[in-house]
Design an enzyme around this catalytic site. Structure first.
Site, PDB file in Angstrom:
ATOM      1  N   LYS A   1      28.752  -4.079  19.342  1.00  0.00           N
ATOM      2  CA  LYS A   1      29.802  -4.752  20.112  1.00  0.00           C
ATOM      3  C   LYS A   1      30.532  -3.720  20.975  1.00  0.00           C
ATOM      4  O   LYS A   1      30.778  -2.592  20.521  1.00  0.00           O
ATOM      5  CB  LYS A   1      30.784  -5.430  19.147  1.00  0.00           C
ATOM      6  CG  LYS A   1      31.777  -6.367  19.833  1.00  0.00           C
ATOM      7  CD  LYS A   1      32.674  -7.059  18.799  1.00  0.00           C
ATOM      8  CE  LYS A   1      33.646  -8.044  19.438  1.00  0.00           C
ATOM      9  NZ  LYS A   1      34.525  -8.702  18.439  1.00  0.00           N
TER      10      LYS A   1
ATOM     11  N   SER B   1      34.669 -13.672  18.937  1.00  0.00           N
ATOM     12  CA  SER B   1      34.544 -12.888  20.137  1.00  0.00           C
ATOM     13  C   SER B   1      33.271 -12.044  20.177  1.00  0.00           C
ATOM     14  O   SER B   1      32.892 -11.577  21.249  1.00  0.00           O
ATOM     15  CB  SER B   1      35.743 -11.943  20.256  1.00  0.00           C
ATOM     16  OG  SER B   1      35.762 -11.017  19.199  1.00  0.00           O
TER      17      SER B   1
ATOM     18  N   SER C   1      35.891 -13.474  14.350  1.00  0.00           N
ATOM     19  CA  SER C   1      35.039 -13.060  15.471  1.00  0.00           C
ATOM     20  C   SER C   1      33.627 -12.634  15.103  1.00  0.00           C
ATOM     21  O   SER C   1      32.788 -12.494  15.984  1.00  0.00           O
ATOM     22  CB  SER C   1      35.712 -11.931  16.253  1.00  0.00           C
ATOM     23  OG  SER C   1      36.753 -12.447  17.033  1.00  0.00           O
TER      24      SER C   1
END
Lengths: 469, 471
Positions: free
Chosen positions: A67, A142, A166
């Protein structure tokens, strides 16, 4: 989708370079927009090195996607924000050091909601990521890029971060497995903070076993993170196909209004399956659940308003024309942050202001304590709790993005877990039409072993995780 | 009883850099940056790079507890760090990690020499925080075309010592600062000579009016000057029928005046909240062990010097008012007559050093011993000893070299005796005057002896011998 074991065999038979090249090609040909940066050259170089010298790490030669809010030395790290355009960190996050030691190969940085603020990966400066199951839908957020990369076969493993769901939300929407560990089990050193007191880095994979293997690699004490606990990762041995005598708590508050009927049915069926395998179930009461969302957003936004103050263009990232310093700061921040980030900074700043601190932030901390107590009470009787991860399957791109409140409500099942700091794993448990449904298995503090074992047993006895694209 | 005619109330906030620690307060960067290039002692943590996290330096907490104990404070059970949110280019995170509720220590005092004798100044609290970076301007701040930032200082451990508004004159404020610095140096956690080691903000009001906060004071002398100016300014405002407003003022060190800063400064809401990246520290258990090894402090040493070495309280006070001086004295006093050492170290050497604005390190301890040995063995005169000390400070060398070069060795008594006999024979008028009761006539005889011995005779010895011979 290939597992770590299968890939390791292929690496021994062929080479890591070949595997890495295959994944890189899939990324290049993909329309998902799961990646912000693909580190093609360094990945291939690293693979060649491992092929030449050999490596006995548990992830030797295996590609992984990271990420884009986790600091990677020499690879641009943007948090999907314009304000960090061109920022190349001079240091590796703790988890990246651990991955490199284990022989893993970083193939790229994945797309996300800007600064991890969102549940759909639509707030990224780099455009939305698409859901591999239906490209008109969001992958969740997210950590949408990390989940989509695994679901789309663009990486066998990936890392996300979970502040209020997330990791679990995109795992659920993309039909993969994602773990949010107990707060403090994985070092946050190098994770660009959104809400420090809530978030943990978490692994994604297409199976519980691979999630556990990856978790073992990245967990463990780090003296550079004061909130990191003194425990080493050794969770894979917990993976037994056995739930005999396991006591499952069903928090009824998590099955209430607003939950899609297919989602509710799939999760209840999953609990039945586990009962058939020897587990028992009971209802537990979590009376403060209804306050969780407000408390979560106040705490997260307050911390964020302070965490994001450092992005002023002075030392790295976006720089606009120079005036006096406060004008320069204002211009950089006005130009560099997206609307959702600005909204949260404004609300957080307001909540911490003199005269409002007691009313909002400190009150939210009290609710947090009550929610923790809800979990402690529930875990007196139950070994694990099972609930839907998300109230509904993946929604359409653009469906909720202009309605922040409705988007915040999507986190209602996931945020209490972060407030309590307990671990939770999301895994596929059914379908609504062609869209995957995820359930979360929630555990006591530091009892990742119980939730991994429950998830593993469910996976071994069902086929939902295999029905991939 | 000091009447305090202007109703002056002064409180000081002193930022002390714990610059004797080896590393910074939240990272492993070294603190000996003072002679190194800018931005050479930095890392992701003190640069506030995204994703970096602070870790508390335990040694810094220990030092802070030491100070708390030395200032007679109560050490908190738990201590907690907070974020103070504001934007400034020297602040790489956009907030400063500091303390708010639950500071390390609170509720102590310092005893100073006040306007009317011993005076107690209350210590409100002493809390830890991190130092920001340093802004560097080309020329002056208002004319510079650009600003450079040096983050070497960023993340240095600071201790903010906040006093009660107990000082009643600029002189008391200066004495408070002297005493505080002295205590900190005794604790061996602080070197006051390094740039930026001690920074002062002063709050001052007169006649029960609003207070002004004066920032940017970097020396004890500066504090006294700033406060003197501020009293005059506030009195002038009142005399013209005005009202002193609460505001922040900036001390212009060069012009020795205070200037009003933009009122925007006052509108700050720092949005303090607990630092989520640092867990609360339970420190109540640390204090007893630290207390046990707390070094002797200035007041205790002063009493001991009087008792152990039999010197006067004035000497003891002067000698202990600076840690390095006390150590210098004690090393000398152990080897020679301690009273004699007090006279020569305190009255002579200290005066000569002050005159030249030199630190005690400028004078070699062994040289001091040599000078005192020469005196004790009557090899040189007292004037000769002063001459040696001055020459060593101005030109260097060793005492022996100076004695040889300047011919300072005292002449033997029989030479003085011969010279005295000659002087009596050659100055019959003076002898007659003296015998007639004119005591002053003896001075011209002593002068004659000194002339004959080219000044190497000890004047007191010459006088004694003359008296003896004149019967």
């Amino acid at each position: 989708m290939a597992s770590i074991n299968e890939l390791t065999e292929r690496i021994h038979a062929d080479s890591s370079e070949e595997i890495v090249a295959e994944y890189l090609e899939r990324i290049t040909n993909s329309r998902l927009n799961a990646f912000i940066t693909v580190s093609k050259e360094s990945a291939l170089l690293q693979a060649q090195e491992i092929d030449a010298k050999g490596h006995d790490g548990p992830l030797a030669g295996i590609p992984i996607a990271i990420k884009d809010n986790i600091s990677t030395k020499g690879i641009m790290t943007t948090c999907a924000s314009k304000i960090l355009t061109g920022y190349i960190p001079p240091y590796d996050a703790h988890v990246i050091e651990k991955l490199k030691n284990a022989g893993a190969i970083i193939i790229g940085k994945t797309n996300m909601d800007e600064f991890a603020m969102g549940s759909s990966t639509e707030t990224s400066f780099y455009g939305p990521t698409l859901n591999a199951w239906d490209m008109t839908r969001v992958p969740g957020g997210s950590s949408g890029g990390s989940a989509a990369a695994v679901a789309g076969g663009e990486a066998p493993l990936s890392l996300g971060s979970d502040t209020g769901g997330s990791v679990r939300c995109p795992a659920s929407f993309c039909g993969v497995v994602g773990l949010k560990p107990t707060y403090g089990v994985i070092s946050r050193y190098g994770l660009i903070s959104y809400a420090n007191s809530l978030e943990q880095i978490g692994p994604f994979a297409s199976s519980v076993r691979d999630v556990a293997t990856l978790f073992d690699v990245i967990a463990g004490h780090d003296p550079r993170d004061s909130t990191s606990v003194k425990r080493e990762g050794n969770y894979s041995p917990a993976l037994e196909n056995d739930v005999n005598g396991l006591k499952i708590g069903i928090p009824e508050e998590y099955f209430g209004e607003g939950i899609d009927r297919n989602v509710e049915k799939s999760v209840r069926d999953a609990i039945n399956t586990l009962e058939e395998l020897g587990a028992t179930s009971m209802e537990v009461k979590m009376p403060h659940t209804k306050y969780a969302l407000s408390a979560y957003y106040i705490i997260a936004m307050s911390e964020a308003s302070s965490n994001l103050a450092r992005f002023d263009g002075m030392r790295y990232g976006l720089r606009t024309e120079d005036h006096d310093w406060h004008t320069t700061f204002s211009h950089v921040r006005a130009d560099g942050f997206g609307d959702e980030v600005k909204r949260r900074i404004l609300l957080g700043t307001y909540a911490l202001s003199a005269g409002y601190l007691d009313k909002y932030y400190l009150k939210a901390l009290k609710i947090r304590t009550l929610i923790k107590q809800d979990f402690e009470r529930a875990f007196k009787d139950a070994d694990v709790l099972i609930a839907p991860t998300m109230p509904y399957p993946a929604f359409k791109i653009g469906e909720k993005i202009d309605d922040p409140i409705s988007l915040y409500l999507a986190d209602v099942e996931t945020v209490p877990i972060n407030l309590a700091g307990v671990p939770s794993i999301s895994l596929p448990c059914g379908f609504s039409g062609s869209l995957p449904i995820g359930m979360q298995v929630i555990g006591k503090h530091f009892d990742e072993a119980a939730i991994l074992r429950t998830a593993y047993t469910f996976e071994e006895n069902t086929d939902f995780h295999k029905e991939g694209s | 009883m000091y009447e305090n005619p202007d109703g002056v109330m002064i409180g000081l906030e002193v930022h002390v850099q714990l610059n004797k620690l080896r590393t910074k307060v939240f990272c492993g960067c070294t603190t000996d940056y003072h002679n190194d290039p800018p931005n050479s002692h930095v890392c992701p943590v003190c640069l506030g790079l995204p994703g970096s996290l602070p870790v508390i330096n335990k040694k810094a907490v220990e030092a802070a507890i030491k100070v708390g104990l030395a200032l007679n404070c109560t050490i908190e059970e738990h201590t907690q760090f907070y974020r103070k949110n504001y934007y400034y280019p020297d602040l790489p995170k956009g907030f400063q990690i500091t303390q708010y509720d639950f500071p390390i220590s609170s509720g102590g005092y310092i005893t100073i020499e006040g306007e009317d004798g011993e005076h107690r100044v209350g210590i409100t609290r002493a809390h830890m925080e991190e130092d920001p970076g340093r802004l560097v301007h080309e020329g002056t701040i208002d004319k510079s075309k650009y600003t450079l930032i040096d983050y070497n200082r960023s993340g240095m451990a600071l201790l903010e010592v906040v006093s009660d508004p107990d000082m009643r004159s600029p002189k008391e404020a200066r004495r408070y600062l002297d005493k505080l610095r002295n205590i900190l140096e005794y604790l061996d956690i602080f070197d006051g000579d390094l740039e930026g080691a001690l920074r002062v903000d002063a709050n001052i009001s007169i006649m029960g009016g609003q207070r002004a906060e004066i920032k940017n004071i970097s020396s004890h002398k500066g504090a006294e000057r700033a406060l003197l100016f501020e009293i005059v300014r506030q009195k002038n405002v009142l005399r013209r029928g005005g009202v002193v407003v609460q505001e922040t003022r900036h001390f212009d060190e060069a012009r020795e005046i205070t200037l009003s800063m933009r009122s925007k400064e006052e509108a700050h809401d720092y949005r303090y909240f607990p630092e989520p990246d640092l867990v609360p520290l339970k420190i109540s258990g640390w204090a007893p062990a630290i207390k046990a090894i707390l070094p002797e402090l200035p007041d205790a040493r002063r009493l001991r010097f009087v008792e152990q070495y039999g010197i006067t309280d004035d000497h003891a006070k002067a000698l202990t008012s600076e840690r390095k001086f006390a150590i210098f004295y004690e090393d000398v006093a152990k080897k020679v007559d301690p009273k004699m050492a007090a006279v020569w170290v305190c009255d002579v050497l200290k005066g000569e050093l002050n005159y030249r604005d030199l630190p005690v390190e400028a004078f070699n301890k062994e040289h001091m011993l040599s000078v005192i040995y020469l005196l004790m063995n009557k090899k040189i005169t007292e004037d000769g000893a002063v001459d040696i000390i001055r020459t060593l400070l101005d030109k260097g060398g060793t005492p022996d070299e100076v004695v040889k070069e300047k011919g300072l060795l005292k002449v033997e008594d029989d030479i003085v005796s011969t010279a005295a006999e000659e002087a009596i024979k050659e100055n019959l008028q003076a002898v007659a005057d003296y015998r007639a009761g004119k005591e002053k006539a003896l001075n011209s005889l002593v002068g004659a002896v000194m002339k004959k011995t080219k000044g190497r005779a000890d004047a007191r010895t010459a006088r004694e011998i003359l008296l003896d011979k004149l019967g």
